[in-house]
Design a protein around this motif. Structure first.
Motif, PDB file in Angstrom:
ATOM      1  N   THR A 123      19.977 -10.454-157.120  1.00  0.00           N
ATOM      2  CA  THR A 123      19.104 -10.953-158.413  1.00  0.00           C
ATOM      3  C   THR A 123      17.815 -11.342-157.701  1.00  0.00           C
ATOM      4  N   THR A 164      18.029  -8.669-165.280  1.00  0.00           N
ATOM      5  CA  THR A 164      18.698  -9.168-166.517  1.00  0.00           C
ATOM      6  C   THR A 164      20.356  -9.482-166.237  1.00  0.00           C
ATOM      7  N   ALA A 165      20.836  -8.233-165.502  1.00  0.00           N
ATOM      8  CA  ALA A 165      22.156  -8.233-165.340  1.00  0.00           C
ATOM      9  C   ALA A 165      22.849  -9.490-164.235  1.00  0.00           C
ATOM     10  N   GLU A 168      16.354  -4.383-165.517  1.00  0.00           N
ATOM     11  CA  GLU A 168      17.735  -4.414-165.802  1.00  0.00           C
ATOM     12  C   GLU A 168      18.359  -4.939-164.727  1.00  0.00           C
ATOM     13  N   ALA A 223      25.179 -16.815-165.176  1.00  0.00           N
ATOM     14  CA  ALA A 223      25.348 -17.785-166.322  1.00  0.00           C
ATOM     15  C   ALA A 223      26.981 -17.678-166.542  1.00  0.00           C
ATOM     16  N   LEU A 224      27.402 -16.450-166.462  1.00  0.00           N
ATOM     17  CA  LEU A 224      28.954 -16.431-166.949  1.00  0.00           C
ATOM     18  C   LEU A 224      29.751 -17.064-165.842  1.00  0.00           C
ATOM     19  N   LEU A 272      21.123 -12.381-163.630  1.00  0.00           N
ATOM     20  CA  LEU A 272      20.990 -13.632-164.571  1.00  0.00           C
ATOM     21  C   LEU A 272      22.089 -14.017-165.415  1.00  0.00           C
ATOM     22  N   GLU A 273      22.568 -12.657-166.069  1.00  0.00           N
ATOM     23  CA  GLU A 273      23.860 -12.886-167.155  1.00  0.00           C
ATOM     24  C   GLU A 273      25.033 -13.270-166.358  1.00  0.00           C
ATOM     25  N   GLU A 274      25.083 -12.566-165.116  1.00  0.00           N
ATOM     26  CA  GLU A 274      26.432 -12.688-164.507  1.00  0.00           C
ATOM     27  C   GLU A 274      26.333 -14.162-163.715  1.00  0.00           C
TER      28      GLU A 274
END
Length: 302
Positions: free
Chosen positions: A223, A248-249, A245, A255-256, A251-253
């Motif tokens: 990232t 974004t992927a 993309e 957070a998960l 940062l989402e991961e």
């Protein structure tokens, strides 16, 4: 170990559960003979068994002590203050008056709550652990023996997942091995005893935590690379879109991985706090929204 907020537990259990718990507590309290009381406590077992679903919901089916998800093993409703006897306190009758008190419940995996053989990372036995009837206090003279005694004077040695400050004392090294994050000798002792009694240094847990941390590091680094490339000038629209993309992927991961439903989030948080080797890495950890805004701008980081 992750902080478990039990504020909603009462509502999740519902009025019928509370009425049944109160009725069983009255039966237990009415017993004057220790043997009869012990049997009454055992007969009340459906009360805490019926609470299990609500306890599951608070931790997304994870053990409140080790954060391993219950998939095939049977979760235990651990009585934080043991209901029938207290190991190390020979004369104590157990906290029988709390047997049906939901505030005394902690969801535990079968290993954290029962005697088991602790293994090292090479699967060699190094000892035994399991909370069971353990509930050591900082000062044994303050232990409550009756419902009338001031139980608030007790200071448990074990870290409590339901006390917000306690999980923050527990850390891990890069290999997933538990360690203390405090320099206070008394708090260090609490961490050491918690790890020993619950078996949190079991090699199987160390390996699982280590793998979770390694995955986190890879996600953060990829990232970070995407962000730095986004901040370079003269990118083609296609390359910019691909990098956006990826960012974004990533940062989402991240957070998960920090989410309450994931295993070993305490290890994740400790690992994140240790990633201080670059300004961008710190931003990814502490201000992911700011990272997204920075990437959307045309300002280049020097």
């Amino acid at each position: 170990m992750r902080y478990i907020d039990t504020a909603e537990l009462g509502d999740r259990l519902g009025p019928a559960w509370h009425r049944n718990a109160e009725a069983e507590t009255e039966k237990i309290t009415a017993c004057t003979d220790p043997k009869e009381r012990a049997k009454a406590v055992e007969d009340a077992a459906p009360v805490w068994r019926d609470a299990k679903a609500a306890l599951y919901a608070l931790s997304h089916r994870k053990c409140w002590y080790c954060e391993k998800r219950h998939v095939r093993d049977h979760a235990h409703v651990d009585h934080w203050r043991p209901k029938k006897k207290v190991r190390g306190s020979k004369e104590h009758p157990g906290y029988w008056w709390l047997a049906c008190d939901s505030a005394n419940y902690r969801l535990a995996c079968s290993l954290c709550n029962s005697p088991f053989t602790v293994l090292d990372d090479d699967d060699e036995a190094i000892g035994t652990a399991g909370k069971g009837d353990w509930f050591p206090l900082v000062d044994e003279q303050k232990r409550a023996f009756t419902p009338e005694a001031p139980i608030n004077l007790e200071v448990p040695i074990l870290l409590d997942p339901c006390k917000e400050s306690d999980p923050k004392l527990l850390g891990f090294d890069d290999e997933g091995v538990p360690r203390s994050l405090t320099n206070n000798p008394d708090e260090q002792h609490r961490v050491t005893e918690t790890v020993r009694i619950l078996g949190l240094d079991d090699g199987r847990l160390n390996v699982a935590r280590r793998e979770a941390a390694y995955h986190l590091v890879n996600v953060v680094r990829s990232t970070e690379r995407a962000l730095l490339l986004l901040l370079t000038p003269d990118l083609s629209p296609e390359v910019r879109k691909s990098l956006e993309e990826q960012l974004t992927a990533g940062l989402e991961e991240i957070a998960l991985l920090r989410g309450p439903d994931r295993e070993f989030t305490r290890m994740i948080e400790v690992s994140l706090r240790g990633m201080r080797d670059s300004p961008v890495g710190i931003m990814l950890v502490e201000d992911p929204a700011g990272v997204a805004k920075l990437a959307a701008s045309s300002v280049r980081v020097e």
